[in-house]
Design an enzyme around this catalytic site. Structure first.
Site, mmCIF file in Angstrom:
data_model
loop_
_atom_site.group_PDB
_atom_site.id
_atom_site.type_symbol
_atom_site.label_atom_id
_atom_site.label_comp_id
_atom_site.label_asym_id
_atom_site.label_seq_id
_atom_site.Cartn_x
_atom_site.Cartn_y
_atom_site.Cartn_z
ATOM 1 N NE ARG A 1 2.351 0.693 2.012
ATOM 2 C CZ ARG A 1 3.166 0.026 2.807
ATOM 3 N NH1 ARG A 1 3.231 -1.262 2.736
ATOM 4 N NH2 ARG A 1 3.907 0.647 3.698
ATOM 5 C CB THR A 2 3.381 5.788 -2.562
ATOM 6 O OG1 THR A 2 2.402 5.624 -1.542
ATOM 7 C CG2 THR A 2 2.838 6.748 -3.596
ATOM 8 C CE LYS B 1 25.536 18.622 -6.166
ATOM 9 N NZ LYS B 1 25.621 18.417 -7.626
ATOM 10 N NE ARG C 1 4.677 9.895 -0.216
ATOM 11 C CZ ARG C 1 4.240 8.779 0.338
ATOM 12 N NH1 ARG C 1 4.966 8.157 1.247
ATOM 13 N NH2 ARG C 1 3.088 8.261 -0.013
ATOM 14 C CG HIS D 1 -1.400 9.886 -0.788
ATOM 15 N ND1 HIS D 1 -1.029 9.561 -2.074
ATOM 16 C CD2 HIS D 1 -0.763 8.997 0.023
ATOM 17 C CE1 HIS D 1 -0.216 8.525 -2.041
ATOM 18 N NE2 HIS D 1 -0.033 8.165 -0.780
HETATM 19 C C1 NCD Z 1 0.084 6.699 3.437
HETATM 20 C C2 NCD Z 1 0.793 8.015 3.233
HETATM 21 O O1 NCD Z 1 1.943 8.030 2.785
HETATM 22 O O2 NCD Z 1 0.156 9.010 3.513
HETATM 23 N N1 NCD Z 1 0.779 5.602 2.927
HETATM 24 C C3 NCD Z 1 0.650 5.292 1.615
HETATM 25 O O3 NCD Z 1 0.788 6.113 0.742
HETATM 26 N N2 NCD Z 1 0.307 4.048 1.328
HETATM 27 C C4 NCD Z 1 -0.348 6.488 4.819
HETATM 28 C C5 NCD Z 1 0.676 6.576 5.910
HETATM 29 O O4 NCD Z 1 1.862 6.839 5.689
HETATM 30 O O5 NCD Z 1 0.247 6.368 7.050
#
Ligand code: NCD
Length: 307
Positions: A54-55, A83, A104, A132
């Site tokens: 999703r993200t 590397k 991320r 997040h």
């Molecule tokens: C969340 C995350 O990555 O922290 N997911 C997301 O970003 N939609 C929640 C999760 O992974 O449980």
């Protein structure tokens, strides 16, 4: 003014920024065509050192809906990290090519470090079990759209409150608004970290309570925020197996909830919400996914300074 800023911690957004971003996201939801070229010629890098569906895709879709383009990687093994390149050098390099970076990383603090070496805004798309902020913005757009405001809610957080970064960021944000109350529903071992209790909840002065059984408290809630147990952050698989099915929201439990409660979940869902709940009008998690793209469209256009 958000132009040029990094968004690493949810408090990097002021309450006024959150209001403006939610309003802009609402306008984008109503008339997406009006924004389809505003980022023409701009580039977003998505640097994902940890898996995501999703993200990452919602960042990329957001930039494409704004008329901009994207590049990046979805997996650390596809980057020069293999590397031996440091994060600082990767960021120095990528920030020479693009206008904004969404990153991320499994390590807490990685996004903050990246922001120190970047020539362009860095958006923290999740740093380990820490924060997040764009999921929180997604959650705020959802609450704004479905509950009409950010105050006066009893909000239950259920599941893995220890490792769930979405929980930490949303608690940190909702505790900045008056008259909210929090119910923290988790097994004893998965309670929120101490710093959330001391530096966020107690400092806010807002009431909060803990519970172990969802059915004992679900009837009090205006918003129920479900989360999965964060398998990848456990040191011991046995503990994960023992805790993973601590909560399963189903029809029976939903019968105990208010008619206007909403159920949110950052997704991915594992089995903490039975699929039978998906058709309940109070299930908001798929709307929330869609709002996430508009939340990111609003944020990107502000950070690159086109709106
Ligand atoms: C969340 C995350 O990555 O922290 N997911 C997301 O970003 N939609 C929640 C999760 O992974 O449980």
């Amino acid at each position: 003014m958000l132009k040029g800023q990094h968004v690493i911690d949810p408090t990097d957004l002021s309450l006024q920024d959150i209001d403006e971003l939610c309003t802009l996201a609402d306008q984008m939801i109503v008339d997406p065509d009006a924004y389809k070229d505003v980022c023409h010629g701009k580039i977003l890098a998505t640097l994902f050192f940890e898996p995501s569906t999703r993200t990452r895709l919602s960042f990329e879709a957001a930039m494409q809906h704004l008329g901009g383009s994207t590049l990046g990687f979805a997996d650390a093994s596809a980057s020069s990290t293999t590397k031996g390149e440091t994060l600082a050098d990767t960021i120095r390099t990528v920030s020479s090519y693009v206008d904004v970076i969404a990153m991320r990383n499994p390590k807490e603090g990685a996004a903050l470090l990246a922001s120190r070496y970047s020539r362009v805004p860095v958006i923290n798309a999740g740093d380990g079990g820490h924060h997040h902020p764009t999921q929180t913005l997604t959650d705020m757009v959802t609450i704004h759209a479905l509950k009409g405001g950010f105050s006066g809610h009893t909000v239950g957080f259920c599941g893995d409150l220890k490792f769930g970064r979405t929980v930490h960021s949303l608690l940190k944000t909702l505790s900045r608004y008056p008259d909210n109350k929090f119910v923290l529903i988790s097994p004893n071992e998965l309670q929120v970290p101490d710093y959330i209790t001391t530096q966020v909840l107690k400092r806010s002065g807002l009431p909060f309570e803990t519970a172990e059984r969802l059915e004992d408290v679900i009837g009090d809630l205006d918003i129920l925020y479900m989360t999965r147990v964060q398998k990848e952050r456990f040191f011991n698989e046995q503990d994960y197996i023992r805790l993973k099915d601590s909560y399963i929201l189903d029809h029976e439990k939903m019968k105990l909830a208010k008619d206007n409660m909403i159920v949110m979940h950052p997704l991915p869902r594992v089995n903490e919400i039975a699929t039978e709940v998906d058709d309940d009008p109070r299930a908001a998690y798929f709307k929330q996914v869609r709002y996430g793209m508009f939340a990111r469209m609003a944020l990107i256009s502000k950070l690159v300074g086109v709106l």
